[in-house]
Write a protein that holds these residues in place. Structure first.
Motif, PDB file in Angstrom:
ATOM      1  N   ILE B 305       0.847  -1.204   0.000  1.00 36.00           N
ATOM      2  CA  ILE B 305       0.000   0.000   0.000  1.00 36.00           C
ATOM      3  C   ILE B 305       0.882   1.254   0.000  1.00 36.00           C
ATOM      4  CG2 ILE B 305      -1.664   1.301   1.375  1.00 36.00           C
ATOM      5  CD1 ILE B 305      -3.300  -0.961   1.062  1.00 36.00           C
ATOM      6  N   GLN B 308       2.326   1.753  -3.464  1.00 32.25           N
ATOM      7  CA  GLN B 308       1.292   2.270  -4.364  1.00 32.25           C
ATOM      8  C   GLN B 308       1.010   3.749  -4.075  1.00 32.25           C
ATOM      9  OE1 GLN B 308      -2.740   0.316  -5.149  1.00 32.25           O
ATOM     10  NE2 GLN B 308      -3.285   2.203  -4.115  1.00 32.25           N
ATOM     11  N   HIS B 309       0.860   4.061  -2.800  1.00 39.85           N
ATOM     12  CA  HIS B 309       0.457   5.425  -2.464  1.00 39.85           C
ATOM     13  C   HIS B 309       1.548   6.444  -2.815  1.00 39.85           C
ATOM     14  CE1 HIS B 309      -1.821   8.572  -0.701  1.00 39.85           C
ATOM     15  NE2 HIS B 309      -0.872   8.876   0.155  1.00 39.85           N
ATOM     16  N   SER B 390       1.683   1.440 -10.444  1.00 38.97           N
ATOM     17  CA  SER B 390       1.153   2.536  -9.629  1.00 38.97           C
ATOM     18  C   SER B 390       1.519   3.887 -10.234  1.00 38.97           C
ATOM     19  CB  SER B 390       1.697   2.454  -8.203  1.00 38.97           C
ATOM     20  OG  SER B 390       1.382   1.218  -7.637  1.00 38.97           O
ATOM     21  N   LEU B 414      -8.057   6.530  -3.682  1.00 39.80           N
ATOM     22  CA  LEU B 414      -7.425   5.279  -4.119  1.00 39.80           C
ATOM     23  C   LEU B 414      -6.782   4.559  -2.935  1.00 39.80           C
ATOM     24  CD1 LEU B 414      -7.268   4.265  -7.056  1.00 39.80           C
ATOM     25  CD2 LEU B 414      -4.920   5.012  -7.084  1.00 39.80           C
ATOM     26  N   SER B 418      -7.945   1.006  -1.502  1.00 40.28           N
ATOM     27  CA  SER B 418      -6.975  -0.086  -1.412  1.00 40.28           C
ATOM     28  C   SER B 418      -7.026  -0.759  -0.037  1.00 40.28           C
ATOM     29  CB  SER B 418      -5.558   0.438  -1.669  1.00 40.28           C
ATOM     30  OG  SER B 418      -5.473   0.986  -2.946  1.00 40.28           O
ATOM     31  N   ALA B 422      -8.255  -4.197  -1.540  1.00 40.21           N
ATOM     32  CA  ALA B 422      -7.061  -4.796  -2.160  1.00 40.21           C
ATOM     33  C   ALA B 422      -6.613  -6.064  -1.431  1.00 40.21           C
ATOM     34  CB  ALA B 422      -5.926  -3.781  -2.188  1.00 40.21           C
ATOM     35  N   SER B 439     -11.389  -4.093  -6.879  1.00 42.13           N
ATOM     36  CA  SER B 439     -10.064  -4.663  -6.566  1.00 42.13           C
ATOM     37  C   SER B 439      -9.244  -4.906  -7.829  1.00 42.13           C
ATOM     38  CB  SER B 439     -10.215  -5.960  -5.769  1.00 42.13           C
ATOM     39  OG  SER B 439     -10.677  -6.995  -6.612  1.00 42.13           O
ATOM     40  N   LEU B 442      -6.965  -1.944  -8.775  1.00 39.89           N
ATOM     41  CA  LEU B 442      -6.019  -1.418  -7.782  1.00 39.89           C
ATOM     42  C   LEU B 442      -4.688  -2.160  -7.902  1.00 39.89           C
ATOM     43  CD1 LEU B 442      -8.458  -1.382  -4.734  1.00 39.89           C
ATOM     44  CD2 LEU B 442      -7.702   0.600  -6.053  1.00 39.89           C
ATOM     45  N   ALA B 444      -2.434  -2.322  -5.809  1.00 36.86           N
ATOM     46  CA  ALA B 444      -2.128  -2.959  -4.515  1.00 36.86           C
ATOM     47  C   ALA B 444      -2.720  -4.366  -4.430  1.00 36.86           C
ATOM     48  CB  ALA B 444      -2.649  -2.102  -3.371  1.00 36.86           C
ATOM     49  N   THR B 445      -3.839  -4.610  -5.103  1.00 34.97           N
ATOM     50  CA  THR B 445      -4.450  -5.944  -5.081  1.00 34.97           C
ATOM     51  C   THR B 445      -3.446  -6.981  -5.568  1.00 34.97           C
ATOM     52  OG1 THR B 445      -6.599  -4.974  -5.569  1.00 34.97           O
ATOM     53  CG2 THR B 445      -6.351  -7.328  -5.966  1.00 34.97           C
TER      54      THR B 445
END
Lengths: 315, 489
Positions: B305, B308-309, B390, B414, B418, B422, B439, B442, B444-445
């Motif tokens: 996460i 991704q973020h 991402s 997002l 997630s 996710a 999902s 995303l 992160a999934t």
């Protein structure tokens, strides 16, 4: 050969027509100034010429090709200085210019040389290590100009370069433009300072989305006033001249006489008439008044503010 | 007054951004709605179970008899006789548990041992992963209870029969004992002896009288009667002498009854312990995976996460910032192509995020002691994939956003999505409907699953996750390039 040509250029945003059929031609190697009141569409016209905006209607050719279809090769021939400071406040002066030189494909050695030359040209070499966000507004504008010319473009678009600058700095900018023009470059410049039109080789006046007048500054002045003024200062009261005014009306128009006093307290008459070409008519005017005591004769040039005001008002 | 002026300014500034307002309103509402529709709490605790049992066996019969115990405790998928195929389905994630019923469960119990109910599962989730053994334990308890109830009902009937037989036995034993006691008593034997002697004396006297012809009439008839009496008496004496009184008084039947009762008792398992009788089934669980501790498990999710973020946040501001500062207009006039602008920004952000990844991974492995079963190379590969996808998504947001606030808002939405969808907080297997749909979009999934596969299971990134992240990166970057280049007025 025309570096820039626009015919019937129309640009609409939604339902609003900002440019209403602009016809324009800019020759190679000249400084072309675009003046106009605020909101006249100067920036829109410039963006249409740079290829940033697509025309809604009409034709635009820059360096022989539609600018929206420019590839990297054509874009390297053009420089652009936008209205605001769009470089990076976190980077140093030199880093910013290095970045722009990189965008235009200058290789390392050449880039190094050109960055130095350009910074010296705009007198920023000494400040090259300073962070761009920390330098004065004037320096930022000069850096922006440096970014527009670092790759030695043939054609330079400059959008209101002297806005909010002090007169000394404005003068320096114009010196730099002339210097660039003397190197053979074409400069298309917009300005809100009408007086700066005097510094251009040719000027276009944009008002209400159309070019209402275009030509050299003198041509515009002529167009605004319908000719040139000749002013005579003659000793004596205006009543003495009355019977001779008929001669002047044969030479020009809008003959005007008014009385006054000079610095010594003597009576003086001021005679003004409008002629088509002051240089050729002045000898004839002097001959028509050879009997009088002419203290002075001159061809006064009205300010461009006045020219601008008249042309816009006529429009 | 001044506060009012600022408040009014903020209000009108927001009202002038309808897209932002729409995002502020619709984004959280959509996430909440999707969350509500996607999680079925009842199903969270009911694993998808496949039962392995030999067709036609006693085990199959038992399964049919107690089918409800299996179907109520699980999301029952079906039965199969092939354990290996069932385990393969488990490894593919098609089921959560494989329950194996032995072919002869009662025989095992009769032999004094508890019958094993095998439950195999495959989870690395130390929190939600406990639901399979927990549910299996409850299933075994239910089975034992049901089995005891029905078995005791049957056995009570058998005990009643045995009891009746024993009562009859008791009655007959009493009769036989009385008869035997009477016939075999000393008094009876004395009487028998005296009677025998009296009969012999009478026979002698009658014999003498017959020879002397002193008596009229037929004496021989009387003598035959005496002989008959002597014969009966002889049998009595023989019985008394030989001890066959039991047989003749019904004791033989009595023995048969006793034997029968003994056989009935022998039919009951005589050496079965009470523990086996009360808990005939025992649970045997096997987890194909080795779950880490809670920190170790969630650390991968946090890592994915975070990656991704950071990537989305950086990239989502990239283009919109250039556009709003006016730099983009400058770029448009320069030879810089939109793709080159994105590529340049992409390379820098990729390097930056990978640097952050390296630092976070070092903290995970060094400080938190989270093991990386699959090796650092595979982990780096998974993180690069996740970062690229991402960043692509971030660039797409940036290409579409009209302000930096909008870009930040979408990035935050997002992040929240997630967290929910996710597989970070809730397993993806428990997601339904819109949650599954969300999902899929995303990074992160795929990233969480890929990092779990690599770091916990020691496997390589699965083809599915590789394809998912790859496709997302290509589509998002392609779309971002399209939208960045298209924004010519």
């Amino acid at each position: 050969m025309a570096a820039i040509r626009a015919e019937g250029l129309v640009k609409r945003f939604g339902g609003e027509e900002v440019l209403k059929g602009v016809d324009l031609s800019v020759e190679e190697g000249e400084i072309f100034g675009l003046i106009g009141p605020s909101g006249a569409g100067k920036s829109t016209l410039m963006r249409s010429l740079t290829g940033y905006l697509s025309p809604t209607q009409g034709e635009v050719e820059v360096l022989g090709r539609a600018p929206v279809a420019f590839g990297p090769k054509e874009k390297r021939r053009v420089g652009y200085m936008p209205q605001g400071f769009v470089l990076y406040g976190q980077l140093s002066v030199r880093q910013n210019l290095n970045f722009v030189a990189g965008l235009y494909g200058l290789r390392f050695g050449e880039r190094r040389r050109r960055v130095r030359e350009t910074l010296e040209f705009v007198e920023l070499w000494e400040h090259r290590r300073k962070v761009a966000g920390d330098v004065s507004g004037g320096m930022q504008r000069r850096l922006q100009l440096a970014a527009a010319i670092v790759h030695e473009p043939e054609l330079l678009f400059v959008d209101e370069p002297t806005a909010n600058l002090d007169p000394i700095l404005r003068r320096r900018f114009w010196e730099e433009f002339r210097s660039l023009r003397d190197e053979g470059r074409t400069i298309f410049v917009t300005t809100q300072y009408v007086g700066e039109a005097e510094l251009c080789d040719r000027v276009g006046l944009l008002a209400g989305g159309s070019i209402v007048a275009a030509g050299t500054p003198d041509e515009l002045r002529h167009q605004a006033f319908g000719g040139e003024n000749i002013e005579l200062h003659v000793a004596g009261e205006p009543s003495r001249l009355t019977e001779h005014l008929g001669l002047l009306e044969d030479l020009g128009s809008d003959v005007e006489v008014r009385g006054g006093q000079n610095g010594k307290g003597e009576a003086v008459s001021v005679v003004r008439l409008l002629v088509d070409d002051a240089d050729s008519k002045l000898p004839e005017v002097l001959k028509a008044f050879d009997w009088a005591d002419i203290r002075s004769a001159n061809v006064p040039k009205p300010s461009f503010d006045e020219v601008f005001f008249r042309l816009v008002r006529e429009q | 007054m001044r506060i009012g002026a600022v408040a009014a300014k903020e209000f009108w500034a927001l009202v002038r951004q309808p897209q932002l307002l729409l995002l502020l309103l619709v984004g959280p509402v959509l996430i909440m709605t999707a969350f509500g529709l996607s999680l079925d709490v009842r199903d969270i605790l009911r694993p998808r179970a496949l039962v392995v049992v030999k067709p036609g066996s006693e085990g199959a019969e038992l399964f049919e008899r107690y089918r409800e115990e299996f179907t109520d405790r699980t999301q029952f998928v079906g039965t199969t006789g092939d354990l290996e195929s069932a385990r393969r389905r488990l490894q593919r994630g098609e089921v959560d548990a494989v329950i194996t019923i032995p072919p002869d469960p009662l025989g095992t119990v009769a032999s004094g041992e508890r019958t094993p109910l095998g439950v195999v599962y495959n989870t690395i989730n130390p929190v939600f992963g406990t639901r399979v053994p927990a549910r299996a334990y409850a299933l075994v308890l239910d089975l034992n209870q049901s089995l005891i109830e029905t078995t005791i009902g049957g056995e009570i009937g058998n005990l009643r029969t045995i009891q009746e037989r024993l009562n009859e036995l008791d009655r007959r034993l009493e009769e036989a004992s009385a008869a035997a006691e009477e016939l075999a008593s000393e008094e009876a034997q004395t009487v028998t002896t005296e009677l025998d002697e009296a009969l012999a004396t009478l026979e002698g006297s009658l014999g003498a009288l017959e020879e002397s012809e002193a008596v009229e009439g037929d004496v021989s008839e009387t003598l035959r009667g005496i002989n008959d009496a002597q014969n009966v008496l002889g049998e009595v004496r023989e019985v008394q002498r030989e001890g066959t009184i039991g047989e003749r008084s019904g004791l033989t039947d009595l023995r048969e009854s006793v034997n029968s009762a003994q056989e009935a008792l022998a039919a009951l398992p005589d050496d079965v312990s009470p523990q086996v009788l009360t808990n005939p089934f025992r649970l045997e669980t096997e987890n194909l995976a080795t779950p880490p501790d809670v920190v170790g498990f969630y650390a991968r999710g946090v890592l994915a996460i975070l990656v991704q973020h950071i990537s989305v946040s950086l990239a989502s501001l990239a283009v919109v910032r250039e556009r709003l500062s006016g730099a983009y207009e400058f770029f448009e006039v320069s030879p810089l192509r939109p793709g080159e602008l994105l590529a340049g920004q992409f390379l820098t952000y990729l390097g930056l995020v990978l640097g952050v990844n390296l630092a976070v991974a070092a903290v995970l492995a060094g400080f938190l002691g989270v093991p990386v079963e699959g090796g650092y190379l595979r982990m780096a590969f998974a993180m690069v994939l996740l970062t690229v996808a991402s960043l692509g998504l971030g660039f797409l947001i940036s290409a579409l956003a009209k302000s930096q606030l909008q870009a930040v808002q979408v990035s935050m939405l997002l992040l929240i999505a997630s967290g929910f969808f996710a597989g970070f907080l809730f397993p993806l297997s428990e997601m339904r409907g819109p949650g599954v749909l969300v999902s899929n979009f995303l990074p992160a999934t795929y990233g969480i699953r890929a990092l779990q596969d690599v770091m916990i299971r020691g496997e390589t990134v699965s083809t599915y996750d590789l394809a998912g992240l790859g496709a997302m990166a290509i589509v998002a970057l392609g779309a971002a390039r399209f939208f960045v280049g298209r924004r010519k007025h």
